[in-house]
Design a protein around this motif. Structure first.
Motif, PDB file in Angstrom:
ATOM      1  N   ILE A  92       1.461  -1.392  -0.205  1.00  0.00           N
ATOM      2  CA  ILE A  92      -0.152   0.017   0.398  1.00  0.00           C
ATOM      3  C   ILE A  92       1.074   1.005   0.078  1.00  0.00           C
ATOM      4  CG2 ILE A  92      -1.546   1.255   1.336  1.00  0.00           C
ATOM      5  CD1 ILE A  92      -2.976  -1.169   2.189  1.00  0.00           C
ATOM      6  N   GLU A  93       2.448   1.274   1.096  1.00  0.00           N
ATOM      7  CA  GLU A  93       2.940   2.356   1.024  1.00  0.00           C
ATOM      8  C   GLU A  93       3.872   2.298  -0.567  1.00  0.00           C
ATOM      9  OE1 GLU A  93       4.540   1.344   4.675  1.00  0.00           O
ATOM     10  OE2 GLU A  93       3.129   2.566   5.725  1.00  0.00           O
ATOM     11  N   ARG A  94       4.629   1.391  -1.015  1.00  0.00           N
ATOM     12  CA  ARG A  94       5.382   1.746  -2.046  1.00  0.00           C
ATOM     13  C   ARG A  94       4.714   1.618  -3.412  1.00  0.00           C
ATOM     14  NH1 ARG A  94       9.283  -3.073  -1.541  1.00  0.00           N
ATOM     15  NH2 ARG A  94       9.955  -1.880  -3.600  1.00  0.00           N
ATOM     16  N   PHE A  95       3.947   0.610  -3.851  1.00  0.00           N
ATOM     17  CA  PHE A  95       3.413   1.201  -5.023  1.00  0.00           C
ATOM     18  C   PHE A  95       1.435   0.829  -5.173  1.00  0.00           C
ATOM     19  CE2 PHE A  95       6.794  -2.706  -4.226  1.00  0.00           C
ATOM     20  CZ  PHE A  95       7.682  -2.380  -5.040  1.00  0.00           C
ATOM     21  N   GLY A  96       1.143   0.747  -3.464  1.00  0.00           N
ATOM     22  CA  GLY A  96      -0.208   1.998  -3.783  1.00  0.00           C
ATOM     23  C   GLY A  96      -0.737   2.673  -4.362  1.00  0.00           C
ATOM     24  N   ASP A  97       0.033   4.087  -3.711  1.00  0.00           N
ATOM     25  CA  ASP A  97      -0.054   4.915  -4.562  1.00  0.00           C
ATOM     26  C   ASP A  97       1.077   5.356  -5.817  1.00  0.00           C
ATOM     27  OD1 ASP A  97      -0.322   7.904  -4.951  1.00  0.00           O
ATOM     28  OD2 ASP A  97       0.202   8.471  -2.963  1.00  0.00           O
ATOM     29  N   THR A  98       0.663   5.272  -6.296  1.00  0.00           N
ATOM     30  CA  THR A  98       1.496   5.363  -8.441  1.00  0.00           C
ATOM     31  C   THR A  98       1.685   6.722  -8.632  1.00  0.00           C
ATOM     32  OG1 THR A  98      -0.309   5.136  -9.631  1.00  0.00           O
ATOM     33  CG2 THR A  98       0.761   3.217  -9.192  1.00  0.00           C
ATOM     34  N   ILE A 105      -4.912   5.540  -2.488  1.00  0.00           N
ATOM     35  CA  ILE A 105      -4.358   3.684  -3.480  1.00  0.00           C
ATOM     36  C   ILE A 105      -5.176   4.380  -4.756  1.00  0.00           C
ATOM     37  CG2 ILE A 105      -4.926   2.100  -2.897  1.00  0.00           C
ATOM     38  CD1 ILE A 105      -2.987   3.245  -0.682  1.00  0.00           C
ATOM     39  N   ASP A 106      -4.529   3.883  -6.171  1.00  0.00           N
ATOM     40  CA  ASP A 106      -4.927   4.016  -6.802  1.00  0.00           C
ATOM     41  C   ASP A 106      -4.669   2.821  -8.015  1.00  0.00           C
ATOM     42  OD1 ASP A 106      -2.337   4.730  -7.721  1.00  0.00           O
ATOM     43  OD2 ASP A 106      -2.668   6.699  -7.807  1.00  0.00           O
ATOM     44  N   TYR A 107      -4.687   2.723  -8.895  1.00  0.00           N
ATOM     45  CA  TYR A 107      -4.631   1.082 -10.047  1.00  0.00           C
ATOM     46  C   TYR A 107      -4.003   2.136 -11.517  1.00  0.00           C
ATOM     47  CZ  TYR A 107      -9.594   1.433 -11.711  1.00  0.00           C
ATOM     48  OH  TYR A 107     -10.624   1.490 -11.734  1.00  0.00           O
ATOM     49  N   ALA A 108      -3.277   1.500 -12.528  1.00  0.00           N
ATOM     50  CA  ALA A 108      -3.041   1.508 -13.709  1.00  0.00           C
ATOM     51  C   ALA A 108      -2.437   0.118 -14.351  1.00  0.00           C
ATOM     52  CB  ALA A 108      -2.461   2.637 -14.183  1.00  0.00           C
ATOM     53  N   ARG A 109      -3.695  -0.475 -15.124  1.00  0.00           N
ATOM     54  CA  ARG A 109      -3.162  -1.712 -15.704  1.00  0.00           C
ATOM     55  C   ARG A 109      -1.848  -1.585 -16.069  1.00  0.00           C
ATOM     56  NH1 ARG A 109      -7.506  -3.375 -19.974  1.00  0.00           N
ATOM     57  NH2 ARG A 109      -7.229  -1.869 -21.593  1.00  0.00           N
ATOM     58  N   GLY A 110      -0.813  -3.327 -15.959  1.00  0.00           N
ATOM     59  CA  GLY A 110       0.543  -3.323 -16.375  1.00  0.00           C
ATOM     60  C   GLY A 110       0.401  -4.013 -17.578  1.00  0.00           C
ATOM     61  N   ASP A 151     -19.548  13.388 -17.372  1.00  0.00           N
ATOM     62  CA  ASP A 151     -20.919  13.403 -18.261  1.00  0.00           C
ATOM     63  C   ASP A 151     -20.678  12.329 -18.959  1.00  0.00           C
ATOM     64  OD1 ASP A 151     -18.575  13.531 -18.426  1.00  0.00           O
ATOM     65  OD2 ASP A 151     -17.678  15.980 -19.685  1.00  0.00           O
ATOM     66  N   GLY A 152     -19.927  11.547 -18.310  1.00  0.00           N
ATOM     67  CA  GLY A 152     -20.363  10.211 -19.413  1.00  0.00           C
ATOM     68  C   GLY A 152     -18.701   9.656 -19.728  1.00  0.00           C
ATOM     69  N   ARG A 153     -17.806  10.731 -19.992  1.00  0.00           N
ATOM     70  CA  ARG A 153     -16.746   9.867 -20.449  1.00  0.00           C
ATOM     71  C   ARG A 153     -15.800   9.423 -19.712  1.00  0.00           C
ATOM     72  NH1 ARG A 153     -13.268  14.428 -18.345  1.00  0.00           N
ATOM     73  NH2 ARG A 153     -14.327  15.905 -17.421  1.00  0.00           N
ATOM     74  N   PHE A 154     -14.839   8.350 -20.251  1.00  0.00           N
ATOM     75  CA  PHE A 154     -14.170   8.027 -19.557  1.00  0.00           C
ATOM     76  C   PHE A 154     -12.696   8.066 -18.732  1.00  0.00           C
ATOM     77  CE2 PHE A 154     -16.310   4.283 -21.993  1.00  0.00           C
ATOM     78  CZ  PHE A 154     -17.213   3.565 -21.002  1.00  0.00           C
ATOM     79  N   PRO A 155     -12.389   7.873 -17.499  1.00  0.00           N
ATOM     80  CA  PRO A 155     -10.962   9.010 -17.081  1.00  0.00           C
ATOM     81  C   PRO A 155      -9.961   7.851 -17.054  1.00  0.00           C
ATOM     82  CG  PRO A 155     -12.265   7.414 -15.020  1.00  0.00           C
ATOM     83  CD  PRO A 155     -13.101   7.245 -16.446  1.00  0.00           C
ATOM     84  N   ARG A 156      -8.788   8.943 -17.756  1.00  0.00           N
ATOM     85  CA  ARG A 156      -7.607   8.641 -17.631  1.00  0.00           C
ATOM     86  C   ARG A 156      -7.130   8.085 -16.519  1.00  0.00           C
ATOM     87  NH1 ARG A 156      -3.349  11.317 -16.782  1.00  0.00           N
ATOM     88  NH2 ARG A 156      -3.233  13.555 -16.098  1.00  0.00           N
ATOM     89  N   GLY A 157      -6.115   7.308 -16.247  1.00  0.00           N
ATOM     90  CA  GLY A 157      -5.552   6.686 -15.179  1.00  0.00           C
ATOM     91  C   GLY A 157      -4.728   7.442 -14.635  1.00  0.00           C
ATOM     92  N   PRO A 158      -3.833   6.902 -13.920  1.00  0.00           N
ATOM     93  CA  PRO A 158      -4.080   5.858 -12.737  1.00  0.00           C
ATOM     94  C   PRO A 158      -5.458   6.506 -11.576  1.00  0.00           C
ATOM     95  CG  PRO A 158      -2.328   7.393 -11.171  1.00  0.00           C
ATOM     96  CD  PRO A 158      -2.362   7.709 -12.883  1.00  0.00           C
ATOM     97  N   ILE A 159      -6.285   5.909 -11.652  1.00  0.00           N
ATOM     98  CA  ILE A 159      -8.106   5.482 -10.464  1.00  0.00           C
ATOM     99  C   ILE A 159      -8.140   5.323  -9.822  1.00  0.00           C
ATOM    100  CG2 ILE A 159      -9.958   5.278 -10.883  1.00  0.00           C
ATOM    101  CD1 ILE A 159      -9.849   4.872 -13.399  1.00  0.00           C
ATOM    102  N   ALA A 160      -8.305   6.539  -8.408  1.00  0.00           N
ATOM    103  CA  ALA A 160      -8.211   6.199  -7.333  1.00  0.00           C
ATOM    104  C   ALA A 160      -9.942   6.380  -7.039  1.00  0.00           C
ATOM    105  CB  ALA A 160      -7.427   7.581  -6.392  1.00  0.00           C
ATOM    106  N   GLY A 208     -11.242   3.885   1.566  1.00  0.00           N
ATOM    107  CA  GLY A 208     -11.508   3.264   3.202  1.00  0.00           C
ATOM    108  C   GLY A 208     -11.258   2.488   3.509  1.00  0.00           C
ATOM    109  N   TYR A 209     -11.122   1.372   2.078  1.00  0.00           N
ATOM    110  CA  TYR A 209     -10.331   0.295   2.967  1.00  0.00           C
ATOM    111  C   TYR A 209      -8.938   0.200   3.017  1.00  0.00           C
ATOM    112  CZ  TYR A 209     -14.060  -2.271  -0.522  1.00  0.00           C
ATOM    113  OH  TYR A 209     -15.939  -2.219  -1.162  1.00  0.00           O
ATOM    114  N   ALA A 210      -8.247   1.023   2.471  1.00  0.00           N
ATOM    115  CA  ALA A 210      -6.846   1.917   2.708  1.00  0.00           C
ATOM    116  C   ALA A 210      -6.358   1.997   4.510  1.00  0.00           C
ATOM    117  CB  ALA A 210      -6.136   2.184   1.447  1.00  0.00           C
ATOM    118  N   TYR A 211      -7.698   3.237   4.799  1.00  0.00           N
ATOM    119  CA  TYR A 211      -8.369   3.725   6.313  1.00  0.00           C
ATOM    120  C   TYR A 211      -8.425   2.277   7.312  1.00  0.00           C
ATOM    121  CZ  TYR A 211     -10.434   5.958   9.769  1.00  0.00           C
ATOM    122  OH  TYR A 211     -10.823   6.562  10.934  1.00  0.00           O
ATOM    123  N   ALA A 212      -9.136   1.681   6.878  1.00  0.00           N
ATOM    124  CA  ALA A 212      -9.244   0.707   7.616  1.00  0.00           C
ATOM    125  C   ALA A 212      -7.906  -0.689   7.826  1.00  0.00           C
ATOM    126  CB  ALA A 212     -10.590  -0.807   7.128  1.00  0.00           C
TER     127      ALA A 212
END
Length: 714
Positions: free
Chosen positions: A403-409, A415-420, A441-450, A456-460
């Motif tokens: 979470i600390e080293r790789f989760g925040d790209t 904490i976010d993600y972008a497929r490799g 407006d329906g458009r898709f976001p570019r990554g990385p996505i948080a 909330g899961y990371a907080y827990a």
């Protein structure tokens, strides 16, 4: 899940067009890594059905004919304990050789099957109820295509291995396939009676049946050769299968209410969990669902274990131990892995083995790792089992390290993600379909996505690590501070003051996806929002935008891309509704929880007391049932577990394993239930029996039996 399940349509199989059958119209049995899916006749026609072993279809056609056509359907059902499938039918017109046509409805046909030790056992029984002798022409058609599960779901392959001609014996047929992965796979069909005619696709018998006479034919199908089928083998294996299932269902506390149908829902849900739970070397593990996801998933198993943690914690122990044993140790873009990350999915078929898909062991779930740590904390608080925490401590440290080293790209503290790789999942939260994350407006976001719920899961997870470290006598302040930092960032960056809820995600440009979704309900489950904002989220989830009357929609009506028939953009997922309800209960909401439980109970009643993976999010209309989603898994583990999380939320019940006591706060009973007993609730090494009873508009609780375990009621 790993992506959308295949859409319904038609497929061509052995020269005929086969209507793709949807799971809610099919019947499934499972044993270990083998499962069978067939229609109400018990037939397999090679669309979404078959006999599967290790993600390979060993039987793609299996059809019973009587006199040239299928018997008419009287009934087809799975037993309440999920051990047996039984078809009841009757003959249609039967030709007499050189004579007249025999009347329909004089022969009763029964097919009874089960799985045991990854082998299919079937008995075909015919009884003649006419006053004349009947010549009974019985035919079984069969075939084995050895397709990988991903092929069955719609993937196209440029090359396949070699399918050898069937080997025909006196009482059976052997199919062989040499995969491109170098593995030879076999499928062997054996009969108790030698057929009069037998080839590589068809077996024929002609039985003379006297008045009130009967015939019994036994079949076995598996990947290995064993003794010929007999009545004795069938009965012995059937007894063992039922005995084992009975033992699996009896784990944990026993729940019994005053409502007959409600008890059926509880019992069927436990039976489904028992069916899907597989005994690993590390302990019990719930496979996600049949047919598409009958394998080990990380996120699904964690949520399922959490749903029943309050009355059966051994499943959580098995899940944590298995996932720790398969924790990532290396960086791989293809597998979306990095050291410390927890597995998303594993598969055993040919395509994953060859790397045609990355799911042999795939780590593309951004939420599984923090959920793993959070579940470990919840398990420790529920059981006081610190030995397991000591054993898993290196894995927990590695997971929080991911979470600390790789989760925040992108270094923004989220904490976010972008497929490799392009072969991986585009979206890596629980809503992992291609179109599940978007802007207003329906458009898709570019990554990385948080994603908001992942924070909330990371907080827990950080809170759990702080509490566990403190109990271990280790420094814990850094994790507590990390949890508080996550909370502040979520409150600052995700809250939409004009909409009085949290946005679904923040994209790679730092822009908030201002979409009203069910995801903030998971924030409530994690306990992150302030009480004031939690109340606003609760009121939003209770509104008609979300509450369909059957459950909480994944997306509010009126949002861009809202579609009640979609996989994630307006459908209702029972586990999602249950997590939202548990979050509401955490902040003191009870009436909304009772209403949500009522809606899901009435949904279950429309699906033979078995909740599907998801269903459509159309608003409830008087006199009309919920609308099924055509390719939803049935059974599905976290759908089956939903009733238990909802029930805990209604009862306000928690177990403090450290203090060795049960705590009950503002208990409610489901609508229509006046009494509920919980027998054998384990607290440490002791057990307690509790009775909840409606009395004068309130719910009274008393200890019905036990060994001095403190029960605190507020």
């Amino acid at each position: 899940m790993d992506d959308l399940a295949p859409a319904p349509g038609s497929e061509v199989e052995q020269g005929e067009v086969v209507e793709a059958r949807t799971p809610q119209k099919l019947h499934a049995l499972k044993d270990r890594d083998t499962f069978v899916v067939a229609d109400a006749h018990g037939d397999i026609l090679g669309a979404a059905d078959g006999l599967f072993h290790n993600d390979t279809r060993l039987l793609s056609r299996f059809r019973l004919l009587l006199g040239g056509g299928p018997p008419s359907l009287l009934s087809g059902a799975i037993s309440a304990d999920n051990v047996f499938f039984t078809f009841n039918g009757a003959n249609q017109d039967l030709p007499y050789p050189g004579g007249p046509i025999g009347p329909p409805g004089v022969l009763h046909v029964e097919r009874k099957r089960f799985l045991w030790r990854e082998r299919l056992f079937e008995r075909i029984r015919c009884v003649n109820y006419s006053r004349d002798e009947v010549l009974t022409p019985l035919v079984i058609e069969f075939g084995a295509d050895f397709r990988d599960m991903f092929e069955v779901r719609g993937s196209r392959r440029l090359r396949r291995g070699e399918v050898f001609p069937p080997k025909v014996g006196e009482r059976g047929v052997t199919f062989r396939y040499q995969g491109l992965d170098g593995v030879e796979r076999t499928s062997i069909i054996s009969f108790s009676d030698p057929p009069a005619r037998l080839n590589g696709a068809r077996a024929e018998w002609l039985y003379p049946l006297r008045p009130e006479g009967r015939l019994e034919l036994y079949l076995e199908i598996g990947a290995t050769a064993e003794d010929p089928p007999t009545r004795e083998r069938w009965r012995d294996a059937a007894g063992q299968a039922r005995w084992e299932m009975r033992g699996r269902v009896r784990h944990g506390a026993r729940l019994k209410s005053s409502g007959r149908l409600f008890n059926q829902w509880l019992d069927k849900s436990r039976a489904d969990l028992a069916l899907l739970t597989t005994r690993m070397e590390t302990g019990p593990y719930p496979y996600a669902g049949i047919p598409w996801f009958s394998t080990a998933f990380g996120r699904d198993a964690i949520i399922t274990a959490w749903q029943i943690l309050w009355f059966e914690p051994s499943l959580a122990k098995g899940v944590l131990t298995y996932l720790a044993a398969h924790q990532a140790e290396e960086v791989s873009a293809f597998r979306d892995s990095a050291p410390g990350k927890i597995m998303h999915e594993t598969r055993k078929g040919e395509m994953p083995a060859l790397g045609e898909v990355p799911f042999g062991r795939y780590y593309g779930g951004v939420d599984t790792t923090p959920l793993f740590v959070a579940l470990a904390g919840a398990y420790a608080e529920r059981t006081g089992d610190f030995k397991l925490i000591d054993d898993l401590w290196p894995n927990l440290v590695a997971a929080i390290g991911w979470i600390e080293r790789f989760g925040d790209t992108d270094g923004d503290g989220l904490i976010d993600y972008a497929r490799g790789a392009e072969s991986g999942l585009a979206n890596q939260g629980w809503k992992d379909s291609q179109d599940s994350v978007f802007h207003a407006d329906g458009r898709f976001p570019r990554g990385p996505i948080a994603l908001v719920e992942v924070q909330g899961y990371a907080y827990a997870a950080c809170q759990a690590m702080a509490r566990l470290a403190e109990r271990r006598g280790e420094p814990y302040e850094a994790w507590a501070q990390k949890a508080d930092a996550i909370r502040r960032k979520v409150e600052d960056r995700f809250w939409m003051d004009d909409r009085q809820t949290y946005g679904i995600a923040i994209d790679g440009a730092g822009e908030l996806c201002r979409v009203r979704s069910s995801n903030p309900g998971h924030l409530l489950f994690a306990g992150l929002p302030s009480p004031e904002r939690a109340e606003a989220v609760i009121q939003d989830l209770k509104s008609a935008r979300f509450e369909s009357g059957w459950g909480v929609r994944t997306l509010a009506a009126g949002e861009a891309r809202f579609n009640p028939m979609s996989y994630h953009n307006g459908s209702v997922w029972p586990h999602d509704t249950a997590l939202c309800a548990a979050g509401m209960a955490r902040y003191g909401e009870r009436d909304g929880v009772v209403d949500l439980m009522s809606g899901l109970f009435e949904t279950a009643a429309q699906f033979d007391m078995r909740l599907p993976e998801l269903f459509c999010g159309f608003p409830r209309a008087a006199g009309e049932p919920p609308v099924a989603y055509p390719v939803a898994c049935l059974p599905q583990a976290w759908a089956a577990g939903s009733v238990f999380m909802l029930l805990q939320a209604c009862l306000g019940l928690t177990v403090d394993g450290w203090a060795g006591e049960v705590r009950i706060r503002d208990p409610r009973l489901p609508i229509g239930i006046d009494r509920l007993r919980i027998d054998g609730l384990r607290v440490g090494e002791r057990r307690v029996d509790l009775c909840f009873e409606r009395s004068q508009g309130r719910v009274a609780v008393h200890v019905a039996g036990g060994s001095g375990i403190p029960v605190t009621i507020r």
